[in-house]
Design a protein around this motif. Structure first.
Motif, PDB file in Angstrom:
ATOM      1  N   ALA A 679       0.807  -1.228   0.000  1.00 53.93           N
ATOM      2  CA  ALA A 679       0.000   0.000   0.000  1.00 53.93           C
ATOM      3  C   ALA A 679       0.830   1.263   0.000  1.00 53.93           C
ATOM      4  CB  ALA A 679      -0.940  -0.013   1.202  1.00 53.93           C
ATOM      5  N   LEU A 680       1.964   1.244   0.671  1.00 52.10           N
ATOM      6  CA  LEU A 680       2.764   2.458   0.787  1.00 52.10           C
ATOM      7  C   LEU A 680       3.322   2.897  -0.551  1.00 52.10           C
ATOM      8  CD1 LEU A 680       3.853   4.520   2.827  1.00 52.10           C
ATOM      9  CD2 LEU A 680       5.902   3.098   3.048  1.00 52.10           C
ATOM     10  N   GLU A 681       3.865   1.965  -1.312  1.00 48.54           N
ATOM     11  CA  GLU A 681       4.491   2.305  -2.590  1.00 48.54           C
ATOM     12  C   GLU A 681       3.532   2.210  -3.759  1.00 48.54           C
ATOM     13  OE1 GLU A 681       8.023   0.066  -3.235  1.00 48.54           O
ATOM     14  OE2 GLU A 681       9.152   1.113  -1.686  1.00 48.54           O
ATOM     15  N   GLN A 682       2.566   1.299  -3.693  1.00 46.31           N
ATOM     16  CA  GLN A 682       1.648   1.074  -4.813  1.00 46.31           C
ATOM     17  C   GLN A 682       0.211   1.011  -4.309  1.00 46.31           C
ATOM     18  OE1 GLN A 682       4.268  -2.371  -6.004  1.00 46.31           O
ATOM     19  NE2 GLN A 682       3.586  -1.735  -8.042  1.00 46.31           N
ATOM     20  N   PRO A 683      -0.338   2.126  -3.855  1.00 48.18           N
ATOM     21  CA  PRO A 683      -1.682   2.117  -3.261  1.00 48.18           C
ATOM     22  C   PRO A 683      -2.770   1.654  -4.222  1.00 48.18           C
ATOM     23  CG  PRO A 683      -0.920   4.355  -3.663  1.00 48.18           C
ATOM     24  CD  PRO A 683       0.259   3.484  -3.866  1.00 48.18           C
ATOM     25  N   ALA A 684      -2.645   1.987  -5.508  1.00 44.89           N
ATOM     26  CA  ALA A 684      -3.673   1.567  -6.465  1.00 44.89           C
ATOM     27  C   ALA A 684      -3.686   0.047  -6.603  1.00 44.89           C
ATOM     28  CB  ALA A 684      -3.421   2.230  -7.819  1.00 44.89           C
ATOM     29  N   TRP A 685      -2.496  -0.531  -6.695  1.00 45.49           N
ATOM     30  CA  TRP A 685      -2.413  -1.997  -6.792  1.00 45.49           C
ATOM     31  C   TRP A 685      -2.961  -2.642  -5.530  1.00 45.49           C
ATOM     32  CZ3 TRP A 685       2.239  -5.448  -5.513  1.00 45.49           C
ATOM     33  CH2 TRP A 685       1.984  -6.776  -5.920  1.00 45.49           C
ATOM     34  N   ALA A 686      -2.631  -2.062  -4.366  1.00 43.83           N
ATOM     35  CA  ALA A 686      -3.131  -2.590  -3.105  1.00 43.83           C
ATOM     36  C   ALA A 686      -4.650  -2.584  -3.084  1.00 43.83           C
ATOM     37  CB  ALA A 686      -2.573  -1.776  -1.938  1.00 43.83           C
ATOM     38  N   ALA A 687      -5.257  -1.506  -3.592  1.00 43.09           N
ATOM     39  CA  ALA A 687      -6.726  -1.430  -3.623  1.00 43.09           C
ATOM     40  C   ALA A 687      -7.303  -2.540  -4.499  1.00 43.09           C
ATOM     41  CB  ALA A 687      -7.161  -0.058  -4.124  1.00 43.09           C
ATOM     42  N   ARG A 688      -6.657  -2.802  -5.633  1.00 42.60           N
ATOM     43  CA  ARG A 688      -7.125  -3.893  -6.493  1.00 42.60           C
ATOM     44  C   ARG A 688      -7.027  -5.241  -5.772  1.00 42.60           C
ATOM     45  NH1 ARG A 688      -3.764  -1.003 -10.146  1.00 42.60           N
ATOM     46  NH2 ARG A 688      -4.977   0.286 -11.577  1.00 42.60           N
ATOM     47  N   LEU A 689      -5.934  -5.430  -5.048  1.00 46.28           N
ATOM     48  CA  LEU A 689      -5.753  -6.683  -4.310  1.00 46.28           C
ATOM     49  C   LEU A 689      -6.841  -6.854  -3.260  1.00 46.28           C
ATOM     50  CD1 LEU A 689      -1.864  -6.552  -3.833  1.00 46.28           C
ATOM     51  CD2 LEU A 689      -3.111  -8.100  -5.345  1.00 46.28           C
ATOM     52  N   ALA A 745      -0.985  -9.438 -11.128  1.00 46.06           N
ATOM     53  CA  ALA A 745      -0.250  -8.768 -12.209  1.00 46.06           C
ATOM     54  C   ALA A 745      -0.674  -7.322 -12.406  1.00 46.06           C
ATOM     55  CB  ALA A 745      -0.454  -9.543 -13.508  1.00 46.06           C
ATOM     56  N   ALA A 746      -1.748  -6.880 -11.753  1.00 45.82           N
ATOM     57  CA  ALA A 746      -2.321  -5.546 -12.015  1.00 45.82           C
ATOM     58  C   ALA A 746      -1.617  -4.465 -11.218  1.00 45.82           C
ATOM     59  CB  ALA A 746      -3.820  -5.549 -11.710  1.00 45.82           C
ATOM     60  N   GLN A 747      -0.346  -4.204 -11.536  1.00 45.37           N
ATOM     61  CA  GLN A 747       0.430  -3.218 -10.789  1.00 45.37           C
ATOM     62  C   GLN A 747       0.498  -1.865 -11.483  1.00 45.37           C
ATOM     63  OE1 GLN A 747       4.119  -4.654  -9.070  1.00 45.37           O
ATOM     64  NE2 GLN A 747       3.560  -6.776  -9.531  1.00 45.37           N
ATOM     65  N   LYS A 748      -0.256  -1.705 -12.583  1.00 48.53           N
ATOM     66  CA  LYS A 748      -0.242  -0.425 -13.307  1.00 48.53           C
ATOM     67  C   LYS A 748      -0.978   0.640 -12.500  1.00 48.53           C
ATOM     68  CE  LYS A 748      -4.477  -1.427 -15.905  1.00 48.53           C
ATOM     69  NZ  LYS A 748      -4.816  -2.620 -15.161  1.00 48.53           N
ATOM     70  N   PRO A 749      -0.665   1.928 -12.694  1.00 50.49           N
ATOM     71  CA  PRO A 749      -1.370   2.999 -11.983  1.00 50.49           C
ATOM     72  C   PRO A 749      -2.835   3.017 -12.380  1.00 50.49           C
ATOM     73  CG  PRO A 749       0.657   3.818 -12.976  1.00 50.49           C
ATOM     74  CD  PRO A 749       0.411   2.455 -13.542  1.00 50.49           C
ATOM     75  N   VAL A 750      -3.712   3.444 -11.465  1.00 51.89           N
ATOM     76  CA  VAL A 750      -5.123   3.523 -11.758  1.00 51.89           C
ATOM     77  C   VAL A 750      -5.409   4.764 -12.603  1.00 51.89           C
ATOM     78  CG1 VAL A 750      -5.685   4.829  -9.682  1.00 51.89           C
ATOM     79  CG2 VAL A 750      -7.448   3.440 -10.778  1.00 51.89           C
ATOM     80  N   ALA A 751      -6.284   4.622 -13.570  1.00 55.12           N
ATOM     81  CA  ALA A 751      -6.623   5.740 -14.451  1.00 55.12           C
ATOM     82  C   ALA A 751      -7.828   6.477 -13.887  1.00 55.12           C
ATOM     83  CB  ALA A 751      -6.938   5.233 -15.855  1.00 55.12           C
ATOM     84  N   VAL A 752      -7.650   7.768 -13.521  1.00 54.95           N
ATOM     85  CA  VAL A 752      -8.734   8.579 -12.972  1.00 54.95           C
ATOM     86  C   VAL A 752      -8.716   9.922 -13.678  1.00 54.95           C
ATOM     87  CG1 VAL A 752      -9.745   9.616 -10.929  1.00 54.95           C
ATOM     88  CG2 VAL A 752      -8.503   7.462 -10.733  1.00 54.95           C
ATOM     89  N   SER A 753      -9.781  10.238 -14.436  1.00 52.62           N
ATOM     90  CA  SER A 753      -9.794  11.447 -15.245  1.00 52.62           C
ATOM     91  C   SER A 753     -10.323  12.655 -14.494  1.00 52.62           C
ATOM     92  CB  SER A 753     -10.650  11.225 -16.501  1.00 52.62           C
ATOM     93  OG  SER A 753     -11.974  10.867 -16.117  1.00 52.62           O
ATOM     94  N   ARG A 754     -11.024  12.423 -13.394  1.00 56.16           N
ATOM     95  CA  ARG A 754     -11.688  13.554 -12.747  1.00 56.16           C
ATOM     96  C   ARG A 754     -10.789  14.291 -11.770  1.00 56.16           C
ATOM     97  NH1 ARG A 754     -16.745  10.202 -10.702  1.00 56.16           N
ATOM     98  NH2 ARG A 754     -15.135   8.620 -10.793  1.00 56.16           N
ATOM     99  N   GLN A 755      -9.654  13.716 -11.405  1.00 50.53           N
ATOM    100  CA  GLN A 755      -8.765  14.410 -10.490  1.00 50.53           C
ATOM    101  C   GLN A 755      -7.344  13.931 -10.711  1.00 50.53           C
ATOM    102  OE1 GLN A 755     -10.501  12.912  -6.730  1.00 50.53           O
ATOM    103  NE2 GLN A 755      -8.543  11.972  -6.337  1.00 50.53           N
ATOM    104  N   VAL A 756      -6.419  14.774 -10.362  1.00 49.09           N
ATOM    105  CA  VAL A 756      -5.009  14.414 -10.426  1.00 49.09           C
ATOM    106  C   VAL A 756      -4.579  14.015  -9.034  1.00 49.09           C
ATOM    107  CG1 VAL A 756      -2.678  15.212 -10.929  1.00 49.09           C
ATOM    108  CG2 VAL A 756      -4.599  15.994 -12.327  1.00 49.09           C
ATOM    109  N   VAL A 757      -4.105  12.808  -8.919  1.00 45.10           N
ATOM    110  CA  VAL A 757      -3.745  12.290  -7.601  1.00 45.10           C
ATOM    111  C   VAL A 757      -2.249  12.456  -7.384  1.00 45.10           C
ATOM    112  CG1 VAL A 757      -3.732  10.256  -6.120  1.00 45.10           C
ATOM    113  CG2 VAL A 757      -5.607  10.621  -7.738  1.00 45.10           C
ATOM    114  N   LYS A 758      -1.886  13.049  -6.298  1.00 42.44           N
ATOM    115  CA  LYS A 758      -0.486  13.203  -5.938  1.00 42.44           C
ATOM    116  C   LYS A 758      -0.214  12.411  -4.665  1.00 42.44           C
ATOM    117  CE  LYS A 758       0.113  17.837  -7.910  1.00 42.44           C
ATOM    118  NZ  LYS A 758       0.541  19.217  -7.645  1.00 42.44           N
ATOM    119  N   GLU A 759       0.845  11.690  -4.678  1.00 42.64           N
ATOM    120  CA  GLU A 759       1.220  10.946  -3.479  1.00 42.64           C
ATOM    121  C   GLU A 759       1.730  11.926  -2.445  1.00 42.64           C
ATOM    122  OE1 GLU A 759       2.516   6.579  -5.139  1.00 42.64           O
ATOM    123  OE2 GLU A 759       4.045   8.043  -4.699  1.00 42.64           O
ATOM    124  N   PRO A 760       1.359  11.773  -1.209  1.00 39.43           N
ATOM    125  CA  PRO A 760       1.843  12.674  -0.167  1.00 39.43           C
ATOM    126  C   PRO A 760       3.345  12.540   0.007  1.00 39.43           C
ATOM    127  CG  PRO A 760       0.730  10.760   0.797  1.00 39.43           C
ATOM    128  CD  PRO A 760       0.487  10.719  -0.684  1.00 39.43           C
TER     129      PRO A 760
END
Length: 833
Positions: A679-689, A745-760
């Motif tokens: 989750a720390l390095e790849q939060p989008a992948w963690a959410a998919r998992l 295998a789904a470690q690609k970044p999540v595609a979100v068009s409505r907002q730009v996500v910045k990692e803290p």
């Protein structure tokens, strides 16, 4: 490297000498594998694996276990007596291709004729030059003379090389052409024949083309003549005993020799004079030992074990064939060992089971020879098939307890083919024995396929015991699939049938199954009652390896309920019983439960030790489901220690195996654990998992350790905060549509068009490596480039050697190279070091 030469030339001794000189050059040492008793090429890999301590278990092929084990071993395999299994030579090529640090030294009477083979012909020992005889001191140093003197003095302590006998001894050694076995056999006769008389007999017997078979190589003719000469010195009863003893593979106990001899006597086999005579086996064995035609091994039981050198045994078999005694002796041999196996089966569920299993283990080569005879007899008709079926039923429990499932399954599958035209009873028993072994292997598809026909046949015969066996297989399949209702139905039916026959072991088996089904439904009080009933039955029977299991299952249920104090005495007793029975599978399970208790109580250090040892044992046994669970728990320990870098690959390994086994509980747990550490390095992948895990759980509770529940919640909060609610939800929902393989295998970044996500700023930025190497792969590559072996890398990174080997293969694949050296070069060129 293949050391070639005729029988008796000393190939084995040369091999041992070479291995001794090279010992310090191999990090993992030398492993000697005797193939002399093996005649089936399919058993070569089995024999190598078992010599290394690997055993058939679960559904993982033994050849795969061997390949994985040897992949990171810097080891020399010394394979002795390969000539009778030449068809297995390509298997060595496969091993060498997949194990880059493995070296193989083979002794064989014939070259293997495979790619990469170097052949070295082992020459006979040096012999004296009779035209220029040296001084006595120099003569005694010539290899053949030195060996002759040593062996002669072993049987006649005052024998010496003197001026009077020096030329005769030199002539004897020259006649023997430097063949060590011939020298030893001749020297053993010094007690009976003085040198001059011995030389005279050798001059008559060692005519190269007269006494031997003319289509054999010259040295084999010479050796044959030497053996023929030694055989001719025996009296008729000794000759007959020598022939009969050659039927035993890998030696035998005296009682086996006596039993087979008595059976052959009862069949009216006569000696060369045509008179029926009883053989004094004990006296005859002593005589053959004195004449160096038999050897005696260390006494492991109350009676000594005697055996023949393989070359001598082959000669004895030829004599047996020439006398027309081979078939009747093979039958007597097979009959004895079938009776032994059936006697062992009488105790297979009792307190005496362990010693009987040990005895069958020691007699495996003889059992295999008898099984081969049984397969050949199948062609004779119904009686032959019935005998083979008797073998299957005598050995199925031994095969399952001692990890010989592949060997048993291979035999039984051939019996099934032969039984197609047999009567219903024989056919049904052949099918049911095979289904039991297949289910123990985890081959549930094959087990179900055979069950249908077997059940029909047993029902037609109203064979209730046979029906119970089939229900045992069916219930095993249902247990694997967690079909609690079906398990309950089958078990109740089986127990009803068993009440009539009063079979305590099978009753205990079905009670345990019912208890586990109750545990699946969280009916722990009901489960405990059923476990106690089974425990009472198993304690009465007394085999410690069986008694341990209900204790451990009860401890497991108590641990799940948080009753660790109550679980402790059950665990300790189960652990002691597993050690007593040498049950590695049970011991691994007990240690895993102890680790879970330690983990729940916050003793992470002890938990790590328990899980590490459990993983080692499970890998040795080869039970993949248990290996997957061990990886999961070890990863959880590391995660709770904050070591996400090392936890992640262990979760991935556990998940990969669980996916292969289609074990939903383990898949979901590994997905959640992996999500927490990613989750720390790849939060989008963690959410998919997490999304994929939720789909698999389907409302069931997770099996994450309590400490990981908190870690998991914290990780979800961090990932949700880092991605933002919209992106996190989108990734979670995407994960719910993915299979476990896709989620992994789904470690690609999540595609979100409505907002730009910045990692803290607190989130670590993922390092990018060339060729899509992961962080762990780059770490492994750096250590490999430093010259560390897989074992050293594993120790440094707290991984298993097999894991490191997997990483190395993945690295080579991604870099497009085929060796560690090329991978190191690529790492330097891409500035990874």
């Amino acid at each position: 490297m293949t050391l070639t030469g005729p029988g008796g030339v000393g190939k084995t001794r040369v091999g041992w000498a070479v291995a001794g000189e090279l010992l310090e050059h191999f990090a993992h040492g030398i492993c000697f594998v005797s193939l002399a008793p093996v005649s089936d090429p399919q058993l070569v890999i089995v024999t190598i694996a078992q010599t290394l301590g690997l055993w058939e278990a679960g559904d993982r092929p033994l050849h795969e276990q061997l390949r994985v084990y040897l992949r990171d071993q810097h080891l020399l395999l010394l394979l002795d007596n390969f000539e009778q299994v030449l068809a297995a030579a390509p298997q060595l090529t496969d091993l060498l291709a997949s194990c880059p640090q493995l070296h193989i030294l083979v002794t064989s009477r014939a070259a293997l004729r495979i790619q990469g083979e170097y052949e070295f012909m082992v020459s006979p020992l040096a012999v004296p030059d009779l035209k220029q005889l040296p001084t006595n001191e120099e003569l005694a140093q010539i290899a053949t003379v030195s060996l002759f003197l040593q062996r002669a003095q072993a049987v006649q302590s005052d024998f010496q090389l003197t001026t009077a006998n020096a030329r005769t001894i030199a002539a004897i050694c020259a006649r023997l052409e430097g063949l060590p076995l011939a020298v030893e056999l001749a020297a053993a006769r010094i007690k009976l024949l003085p040198p001059q008389a011995l030389l005279k007999r050798l001059k008559h017997r060692l005519q190269v083309l007269a006494g031997g078979k003319q289509d054999l190589p010259a040295r084999q003719q010479t050796l044959h003549n030497t053996l023929q000469w030694s055989y001719d010195l025996l009296n008729s009863l000794e000759q007959r005993l020598f022939r009969l003893l050659s039927i035993f593979v890998g030696g035998c106990l005296l009682q086996a020799a006596e039993a087979v001899t008595q059976t052959v006597d009862a069949a009216h086999v006569t000696d060369t004079t045509g008179n029926d005579q009883a053989i004094d086996v004990l006296g005859g064995v002593v005589s053959l030992l004195d004449k160096s035609l038999l050897q005696q091994t260390e006494i492991e039981t109350e009676e000594p074990r005697v055996l023949m050198l393989e070359t001598i045994r082959e000669f004895g078999l030829a004599c047996l064939q020439e006398q027309g005694e081979l078939e009747v002796t093979r039958r007597a041999h097979a009959t004895y060992y079938l009776q032994l196996a059936e006697e062992a089966a009488r105790y297979q569920f009792s307190t005496e089971a362990g010693p009987w299993f040990d005895l069958l283990e020691r007699e495996q080569e003889n059992v295999r020879a008898a099984l081969q005879w049984a397969l050949e007899c199948q062609e004779e008709g119904e009686n032959g098939v019935e005998t083979a079926v008797r073998w299957g039923w005598a050995l199925w429990r031994f095969w399952s307890v001692r990890g010989r499932l592949h060997e048993g399954r291979t035999f039984l599958e051939r019996v099934i083919v032969a039984s197609e035209k047999s009567g219903a009873s024989v056919r049904a028993k052949a099918l049911s024995a095979t289904t039991l072994i297949a289910s123990y292997q985890g081959d549930y598809a094959r087990a179900e396929q055979l069950c249908a026909e077997a059940l029909t046949l047993f029902q037609q015969q109203t064979d209730q015991q046979g029906i119970v066996y089939i229900q045992a297989v069916q219930i095993g399949v249902a247990l694997h699939r967690r079909q609690s209702a079906y398990i309950h139905t089958l078990a109740e039916e089986a127990l009803a049938l068993l009440k009539k026959d009063s079979d305590p072991w099978w009753s205990a088996y079905f009670l345990i199954v019912l208890a586990r089904a109750a545990s699946f439904q969280q009916e722990y009080a009901r489960a405990a009652q059923l476990f106690e009933e089974s425990l009472t039955l198993l304690r009465t029977l007394g085999y410690p390896g069986d008694v341990a299991w209900p204790l451990l299952y009860m401890a497991h249920d108590l641990i799940i309920q948080g009753k660790h104090t109550q679980a402790r005495p059950l665990l300790e007793e189960g652990l002691a019983l597993c050690r007593k029975a040498d049950s590695k599978g049970g011991l691994a399970y007990a240690l895993s439960l102890l680790g879970q208790v330690a983990l729940e109580q916050g003793d992470v250090s002890s938990a790590s030790e328990y899980f590490t040892e459990s993983l080692r044992l499970n890998q040795e046994v080869g039970h993949r489901q248990s290996i997957s669970r061990s990886f999961f728990f070890l990863a959880s320990v590391l995660a709770l220690q904050g070591d996400d870098i090392h936890a992640r690959p262990l979760y991935e390994e556990g998940l990969t195996i669980a996916i292969m086994l289609e074990h939903l509980g383990l898949i979901a747990s590994c997905l959640e654990g992996l999500a927490a550490v990613a989750a720390l390095e790849q939060p989008a992948w963690a959410a998919r998992l997490w999304g994929a895990a939720q789909t698999i759980h389907q409302g069931r509770s997770t099996s994450l350790p309590q400490g990981m529940h908190i870690r998991n919640e914290q990780a979800q909060t961090a990932a949700r905060s880092g991605l933002g609610e919209t992106a996190f939800t989108a990734a979670w929902e995407e994960g719910q549509t993915l299979s476990p393989q896709q989620a992994l295998a789904a470690q690609k970044p999540v595609a979100v068009s409505r907002q730009v996500v910045k990692e803290p700023a607190t989130m670590a930025v993922k390092t990018r490596f060339p060729n899509q190497l992961t962080r762990r792969e780059a770490e492994v590559l750096r250590l490999v480039a430093e010259g560390l072996t897989d074992a050293q890398v594993a120790q440094k990174l707290v991984l298993s050697s097999g894991t490191v080997s997997w990483y190395v293969r993945s690295i080579c694949s991604k870099l497009g190279v085929s060796s560690r050296t090329a991978a190191t070069r690529a790492a330097i060129e891409q500035h990874l070091l």
